[in-house]
Design a protein around this motif. Structure first.
Motif, PDB file in Angstrom:
ATOM      1  N   LEU A  21     -10.123  -9.464  -0.893  1.00  0.00           N
ATOM      2  CA  LEU A  21     -10.050 -10.412   0.435  1.00  0.00           C
ATOM      3  C   LEU A  21     -10.989 -11.255   0.605  1.00  0.00           C
ATOM      4  CD1 LEU A  21      -8.542 -11.153   3.187  1.00  0.00           C
ATOM      5  CD2 LEU A  21      -9.628  -9.180   4.207  1.00  0.00           C
ATOM      6  N   HIS A  22     -11.004 -12.742   0.566  1.00  0.00           N
ATOM      7  CA  HIS A  22     -11.731 -13.642   0.959  1.00  0.00           C
ATOM      8  C   HIS A  22     -12.303 -13.640   2.372  1.00  0.00           C
ATOM      9  CE1 HIS A  22     -12.094 -15.439  -3.215  1.00  0.00           C
ATOM     10  NE2 HIS A  22     -11.092 -14.570  -3.411  1.00  0.00           N
ATOM     11  N   PRO A  23     -13.610 -13.879   2.553  1.00  0.00           N
ATOM     12  CA  PRO A  23     -14.107 -14.234   4.038  1.00  0.00           C
ATOM     13  C   PRO A  23     -13.169 -15.035   5.005  1.00  0.00           C
ATOM     14  CG  PRO A  23     -15.607 -14.779   2.833  1.00  0.00           C
ATOM     15  CD  PRO A  23     -14.732 -14.096   1.996  1.00  0.00           C
ATOM     16  N   THR A  24     -12.737 -16.296   4.389  1.00  0.00           N
ATOM     17  CA  THR A  24     -12.140 -17.335   4.918  1.00  0.00           C
ATOM     18  C   THR A  24     -11.160 -16.600   5.473  1.00  0.00           C
ATOM     19  OG1 THR A  24     -13.096 -18.814   3.380  1.00  0.00           O
ATOM     20  CG2 THR A  24     -11.398 -19.391   4.660  1.00  0.00           C
ATOM     21  N   ALA A 157      14.821   2.814   5.217  1.00  0.00           N
ATOM     22  CA  ALA A 157      13.628   2.426   5.844  1.00  0.00           C
ATOM     23  C   ALA A 157      12.436   1.999   4.797  1.00  0.00           C
ATOM     24  CB  ALA A 157      12.936   3.641   6.720  1.00  0.00           C
ATOM     25  N   ALA A 158      11.456   1.421   5.460  1.00  0.00           N
ATOM     26  CA  ALA A 158      10.311   0.851   4.479  1.00  0.00           C
ATOM     27  C   ALA A 158       9.243   1.760   4.629  1.00  0.00           C
ATOM     28  CB  ALA A 158      10.045  -0.581   4.813  1.00  0.00           C
ATOM     29  N   GLN A 159       8.836   2.416   3.703  1.00  0.00           N
ATOM     30  CA  GLN A 159       7.498   3.284   3.385  1.00  0.00           C
ATOM     31  C   GLN A 159       6.208   2.649   2.949  1.00  0.00           C
ATOM     32  OE1 GLN A 159       8.147   6.702   0.993  1.00  0.00           O
ATOM     33  NE2 GLN A 159       6.387   7.742   1.892  1.00  0.00           N
ATOM     34  N   PHE A 160       5.382   2.386   3.985  1.00  0.00           N
ATOM     35  CA  PHE A 160       4.169   1.679   3.451  1.00  0.00           C
ATOM     36  C   PHE A 160       3.023   2.783   2.918  1.00  0.00           C
ATOM     37  CE2 PHE A 160       6.273  -0.996   6.854  1.00  0.00           C
ATOM     38  CZ  PHE A 160       5.841  -2.216   6.273  1.00  0.00           C
ATOM     39  N   HIS A 161       2.649   2.175   1.973  1.00  0.00           N
ATOM     40  CA  HIS A 161       1.500   2.998   1.401  1.00  0.00           C
ATOM     41  C   HIS A 161      -0.015   2.150   1.417  1.00  0.00           C
ATOM     42  CE1 HIS A 161       4.590   5.450  -0.649  1.00  0.00           C
ATOM     43  NE2 HIS A 161       5.179   4.406  -0.731  1.00  0.00           N
ATOM     44  N   GLU A 162      -0.920   2.671   1.510  1.00  0.00           N
ATOM     45  CA  GLU A 162      -2.116   2.119   1.904  1.00  0.00           C
ATOM     46  C   GLU A 162      -2.795   1.964   0.423  1.00  0.00           C
ATOM     47  OE1 GLU A 162      -6.720   2.254   3.959  1.00  0.00           O
ATOM     48  OE2 GLU A 162      -5.239   3.812   4.338  1.00  0.00           O
ATOM     49  N   VAL A 163      -3.555   0.632   0.188  1.00  0.00           N
ATOM     50  CA  VAL A 163      -4.050   0.458  -1.315  1.00  0.00           C
ATOM     51  C   VAL A 163      -5.387   0.069  -0.945  1.00  0.00           C
ATOM     52  CG1 VAL A 163      -1.797  -0.397  -2.312  1.00  0.00           C
ATOM     53  CG2 VAL A 163      -3.277  -2.093  -1.196  1.00  0.00           C
ATOM     54  N   GLN A 164      -6.141  -0.018  -2.117  1.00  0.00           N
ATOM     55  CA  GLN A 164      -7.575  -0.374  -2.120  1.00  0.00           C
ATOM     56  C   GLN A 164      -7.741  -1.831  -1.684  1.00  0.00           C
ATOM     57  OE1 GLN A 164      -9.627   0.427  -5.824  1.00  0.00           O
ATOM     58  NE2 GLN A 164     -11.586  -0.780  -5.071  1.00  0.00           N
ATOM     59  N   LEU A 165      -8.710  -2.100  -0.745  1.00  0.00           N
ATOM     60  CA  LEU A 165      -8.996  -3.605  -0.362  1.00  0.00           C
ATOM     61  C   LEU A 165     -10.478  -3.685  -0.630  1.00  0.00           C
ATOM     62  CD1 LEU A 165      -7.957  -5.936   1.172  1.00  0.00           C
ATOM     63  CD2 LEU A 165      -8.691  -4.812   3.160  1.00  0.00           C
TER      64      LEU A 165
END
Length: 284
Positions: A21-24, A157-165
């Motif tokens: 993720l870029h700060p902008t 349904a949609a199952q959300f998985h957290e990923v590395q950020l």
């Protein structure tokens, strides 16, 4: 006679995904949240960037998308979304749609509907959540990907998985990010104050590394090979110079910085004086 059965398919977890993720993008999200309508609890928008060959997602840009949502339905302004995307494509055609964001602490009940819309715009869209309240001066920023949970052949349904950020910040951007987390500031820091803050942060990191190395040498904690490799790579990049040479280089850089600050203040003063003279000339 064979008896038919309906099977609930639990999707396996996604492969290792890393999002940068870029700060902008973060500043754009906070700005859109501040400018939102009073009736809106949160803001959503489109994320732009690129996906590398190894699957790393590079989030470089974003724009807010008007929407209305209730407990059971969500309405997204599709025409606005596509018009904004066409404008961004004219400026930077390499940035494509990679997902969407929302200003919420985490995944909410209506996110599956929005995720379904962006799944039609790009394959496997990423969902970025930003807690814009910055409670306890902590930046709660998370990224998710989703998989479809099916019952037989029918999507359920949609199952959300957290990923590395990974939040990629330069030192000057980190100073601004620290200010952004504060709900009230008297004034923005100048260049010297920003430099002092960076030096204090660097000193704290050095103290942390020294303490870790001492604890490992004394046998108080077990060694970590990964940390050891990081430390070795860091030390290998440090140039071999004497303390006197380092002091001279540092003082020269400090003098250059002070000169730039002086010239900037002088230019600012001249512009203010010229504006006042022009205003006085128009009055008389």
């Amino acid at each position: 006679m064979a008896i038919g059965s309906t099977v609930l398919h639990m999707p396996s977890g996604p492969t290792a995904v890393v999002a940068k993720l870029h700060p902008t993008v973060l500043f754009n999200i906070c700005d859109s949240y501040i400018r939102r309508n009073d009736q809106q609890d949160r803001v959503i928008g489109t994320l732009l960037g690129s996906i590398s060959s190894d699957g790393t997602i590079d989030i470089r840009n974003s724009y807010a998308v008007p929407h209305n949502e209730s407990s059971d339905q969500v309405a997204v302004d599709i025409d606005y979304h596509r018009s904004m995307f066409e404008l961004h494509q004219r400026v930077n055609p390499k940035e494509v749609i990679i997902g969407w964001y929302s200003t919420s602490p985490g995944v909410t009940g209506s996110d599956a509907l929005i995720q379904d819309f962006y799944a039609r715009e790009t394959s496997n869209p990423i969902h970025l959540t930003v807690d814009t309240t910055f409670s306890d001066d902590a930046a709660n920023i998370k990224a998710y990907v989703s998989t479809v949970l099916t019952l037989g052949e029918r999507p359920l349904a949609a199952q959300f998985h957290e990923v590395q950020l990974d939040l990629r910040l330069l030192e000057a951007e980190r100073v601004g990010f620290d200010i952004l987390k504060k709900t009230l500031v008297d004034k923005l820091p100048n260049d010297l104050q920003g430099l002092e803050s960076s030096m204090q942060r660097l000193q704290n990191m050095i103290d942390t590394v020294f303490k870790y190395v001492d604890d490992v040498v004394e046998g108080r904690i077990p060694p970590d090979n990964t940390v050891g490799r990081y430390l070795a790579d860091t030390l290998s990049m440090v140039p071999k110079i004497s303390p006197d040479t380092f002091s001279k280089l540092f003082n020269d850089s400090m003098q250059d910085l002070l000169l730039v600050v002086y010239l900037a203040n002088l230019t600012r003063t001249q512009l203010a004086l010229a504006e006042k003279l022009n205003t006085a000339a128009q009055v008389f």
